[in-house]
Enzyme design. Structure first.
Site, mmCIF file in Angstrom:
data_model
loop_
_atom_site.group_PDB
_atom_site.id
_atom_site.type_symbol
_atom_site.label_atom_id
_atom_site.label_comp_id
_atom_site.label_asym_id
_atom_site.label_seq_id
_atom_site.Cartn_x
_atom_site.Cartn_y
_atom_site.Cartn_z
ATOM 1 N N GLU A 272 -11.790 5.796 4.329
ATOM 2 C CA GLU A 272 -11.183 6.626 5.380
ATOM 3 C C GLU A 272 -12.194 6.872 6.495
ATOM 4 O O GLU A 272 -11.836 6.895 7.673
ATOM 5 C CB GLU A 272 -10.655 7.944 4.814
ATOM 6 C CG GLU A 272 -9.434 7.798 3.923
ATOM 7 C CD GLU A 272 -8.161 7.373 4.641
ATOM 8 O OE1 GLU A 272 -8.114 7.341 5.883
ATOM 9 O OE2 GLU A 272 -7.180 7.046 3.934
ATOM 10 N N TRP B 160 -5.510 2.227 10.188
ATOM 11 C CA TRP B 160 -5.709 2.071 8.750
ATOM 12 C C TRP B 160 -5.474 0.627 8.312
ATOM 13 O O TRP B 160 -6.160 0.119 7.437
ATOM 14 C CB TRP B 160 -4.824 3.040 7.969
ATOM 15 C CG TRP B 160 -4.979 2.879 6.494
ATOM 16 C CD1 TRP B 160 -4.022 2.510 5.601
ATOM 17 C CD2 TRP B 160 -6.173 3.047 5.708
ATOM 18 N NE1 TRP B 160 -4.548 2.446 4.331
ATOM 19 C CE2 TRP B 160 -5.869 2.775 4.377
ATOM 20 C CE3 TRP B 160 -7.483 3.408 6.025
ATOM 21 C CZ2 TRP B 160 -6.795 2.843 3.346
ATOM 22 C CZ3 TRP B 160 -8.425 3.479 5.008
ATOM 23 C CH2 TRP B 160 -8.075 3.205 3.683
ATOM 24 N N TYR C 24 0.838 -1.204 0.000
ATOM 25 C CA TYR C 24 0.000 0.000 0.000
ATOM 26 C C TYR C 24 0.874 1.256 0.000
ATOM 27 O O TYR C 24 0.663 2.168 -0.797
ATOM 28 C CB TYR C 24 -0.942 -0.022 1.211
ATOM 29 C CG TYR C 24 -1.718 1.257 1.387
ATOM 30 C CD1 TYR C 24 -2.761 1.582 0.522
ATOM 31 C CD2 TYR C 24 -1.403 2.154 2.405
ATOM 32 C CE1 TYR C 24 -3.462 2.765 0.667
ATOM 33 C CE2 TYR C 24 -2.101 3.329 2.565
ATOM 34 C CZ TYR C 24 -3.135 3.635 1.695
ATOM 35 O OH TYR C 24 -3.824 4.808 1.845
#
Length: 190
Positions: free
Chosen positions: A45, A53, A23
């Site tokens: 988000e 995350w 990522y």
């Protein structure tokens, strides 16, 4: 802290998890202009609020599957029964407010579309259509929010979006490359 791998240096927030490394190296901070991809990221988000995350990143494929690859035209057709089933699905965060936010945000996205307001142009207008390149030396220097993220948050909320606070918007701006917050030594800075 810097994370090294084979003489590469990454931003300090990256763990040794291969999903996180991929990522960071391939997505985070790279300018994304596709409006549906941006819609997906603002929704994801929002799912992160109060969580890490990596939790959301590991569930991203499930979100894509369960929310029709974030196609707003399909998301708005989810029923209360569908929501109840989603609440039982451990492949995503089982938070009714967050699930409803994705559906609500799809409706808001489509309203913008019907008003001939392109989501990508709207989002990128907050940085004058060009990424902001910051010059951070330490992870602790990177802010959690900014004036621009407050402005984006306010504008999204005005359009009815949910789970789009200033911190969420800043994380979104970082993720989608509106803001390049790769540390100056990071291999992905360029």
């Amino acid at each position: 802290m810097k994370v090294k791998e084979e003489n590469f240096i990454r931003c300090g927030w990256v763990s040794q998890d291969p999903i996180y490394i991929k990522y960071h190296d391939e997505e985070w901070g790279k300018p994304e202009r596709d409006k549906l991809r941006l819609f997906e990221m603002i929704c994801l988000e929002g799912q992160q609020a109060g969580l890490s995350w990596i939790t959301i990143l590991k569930k991203r494929q499930s979100y894509r599957k369960l929310f029709f690859n974030f196609d707003p035209h399909k998301i708005i057709n989810l029923t209360e029964n569908d929501i109840n089933n989603l609440m039982l699905n451990s492949e995503i965060v089982r938070h009714k407010g967050k699930i409803n936010a994705i559906i609500n945000n799809a409706k808001c996205y489509l309203k913008m579309e019907s008003d001939e307001e392109d989501f990508s142009k709207f989002v990128w207008s907050f940085v004058n259509y060009n990424p902001i390149l910051n010059h951070w030396k330490h992870a602790g220097d990177i802010p959690a929010e900014s004036v621009k993220s407050h402005e984006l948050s306010k504008a999204l909320k005005k359009r009815g979006f949910k789970f789009v606070g200033a911190k969420t918007c800043y994380a979104f701006m970082q993720a989608c490359g509106l803001v390049n917050d790769h540390l100056i030594y990071c291999l992905s800075r360029k």
